[in-house]
Design an enzyme around this catalytic site. Structure first.
Site: not given
Ligand code: PBG
Length: 342
Positions: A208, A218, A232, A248, A263, A289, A328
């Site tokens: 990610k 968000r 982040k 990872e 992602k 998104s 989505y």
């Protein structure tokens, strides 16, 4: 004798290999297609919110809504009718329930747990995926707890395990840790197993990136205000890196992940391809998104052909090696696929 020979090799027959032959007719294009998108590839994220009788528009995600729990049944029935295999819930937590330790994440009656129970009642066959991370529940908007001014990995793990457990107890099929703390997959696996949930799957957001493409999400879950301009970067991956992604993935698989997510999606197709080539495990892209809003925004302006751009954006993930896509656009795509004759 000479003539036919000459004809056979005459300049007129150039080019001998014509790539367009296979593309000339629809039947042939169908025969040679290397990848296909089906309803089986789709996972649909659903935003849920507090209060009653709400189907709220999300400004930065035109066409996507937040549902209050009393309006969820209709949506679950609709998604089920399209035969979409699984959904993923994301909660917008009421501000007054947000705390620095995100304790609402471990409330057995929080929005997500209630939504799981509703969905399982309406359609037990519909797969449910739940995020494990604290950002919808913290007043600072981070995915973990803050101790001495930094996100404390190991303290966060304790809460994430508890969050996973209550989601499994509520009936969640797939736990999806999206927090990027180190070691969480192993501890979540242990917690689930110890409590008898040996068959609850883990779909790890193994790779990610710290991405600007999460902006509209968000807004949707209402964490942008909490996070404000903080980054982040201390837990999500640097977009500059790619070998690190393989580490990872390897770690999460060794800790017991059943499936892995990369992602965002489209800007990271190279990563998806590498992951699939190296590990041959079920790999999913999250078309996040920002990708949705970018595509949808241009469609709404009349700049793109809606069906073509959406299908092209999704087949790219299949071509790169994905087993499926969190998107989505899932209902839109399923409607079309279900109505297609061929
Ligand atoms: C929370 C989480 C995020 C997304 C899914 N889970 C946002 C973030 O990490 O800030 C993003 C999904 C999207 O943009 O559609 N950990």
């Amino acid at each position: 004798m000479k003539e036919p020979h000459n004809k056979l090799f005459s300049i007129n027959s150039y080019p001998r290999v014509r790539m367009r032959r296979n593309r000339m007719h629809k039947f042939s294009r169908r025969l040679v297609s290397e990848n296909n998108l089906t309803v089986d590839d789709l996972i649909y994220p659903i935003f849920i919110t507090y209060g009653l009788n709400k189907k709220e528009k999300i400004n930065s995600m035109p066409g996507i809504y937040r549902f209050s729990l009393d309006r969820l049944e209709t949506e679950i029935k609709y998604i089920s009718s399209l035969n979409i295999p699984a959904i993923a819930f994301f909660p917008q937590t009421e501000n007054k329930l947000k705390t620095s330790d995100g304790r609402e994440a471990v409330n057995k009656n929080n929005l997500v747990c209630e939504a799981i129970r509703i969905s399982k009642k309406v359609n037990p066959e519909l797969g449910i995926i739940c995020d494990v991370a604290l950002d919808p529940y913290t007043d600072h908007g981070h995915d973990g707890v803050i101790i001495d001014n930094h996100i404390d990995n190991d303290k966060t793990l304790e809460i994430l395990c508890q969050q996973s457990l209550i989601q499994a107890e509520a009936g969640c099929n797939i736990i999806a840790p999206s927090d990027m703390m180190d070691g969480r997959v192993g501890l979540i696996r242990d917690t689930l197993d110890k409590n008898g949930f040996i068959n609850v799957q883990i779909m790890s957001y193994a790779v990610k990136y710290a991405s600007a493409f999460y902006g509209p999400f968000r807004d949707a879950v209402g964490s942008s205000i909490n996070l404000s301009n903080k980054s982040k970067n201390s837990y999500q991956m640097d977009p500059k890196n790619s070998d690190e992604a393989l580490r990872e993935i390897e770690l999460d698989l060794n800790e017991g992940a059943d499936m892995v997510i990369v992602k965002p999606g489209m800007p990271y197709l190279d990563i998806i391809h590498k992951v699939r080539e190296n590990f041959k495990v079920p790999t999913y892209a999250y078309q996040v998104s920002g990708e949705y809003s970018m595509i949808k925004g241009a469609i709404d302006k009349g700049w793109f052909d809606e069906e073509k751009i959406i299908f092209e954006s999704l087949i790219a993930f299949k071509r790169a090696g994905c087993s499926g896509i969190i998107t989505y656009f899932a209902p839109y795509v399923a409607e079309i696929l279900n109505n297609r004759k061929i």
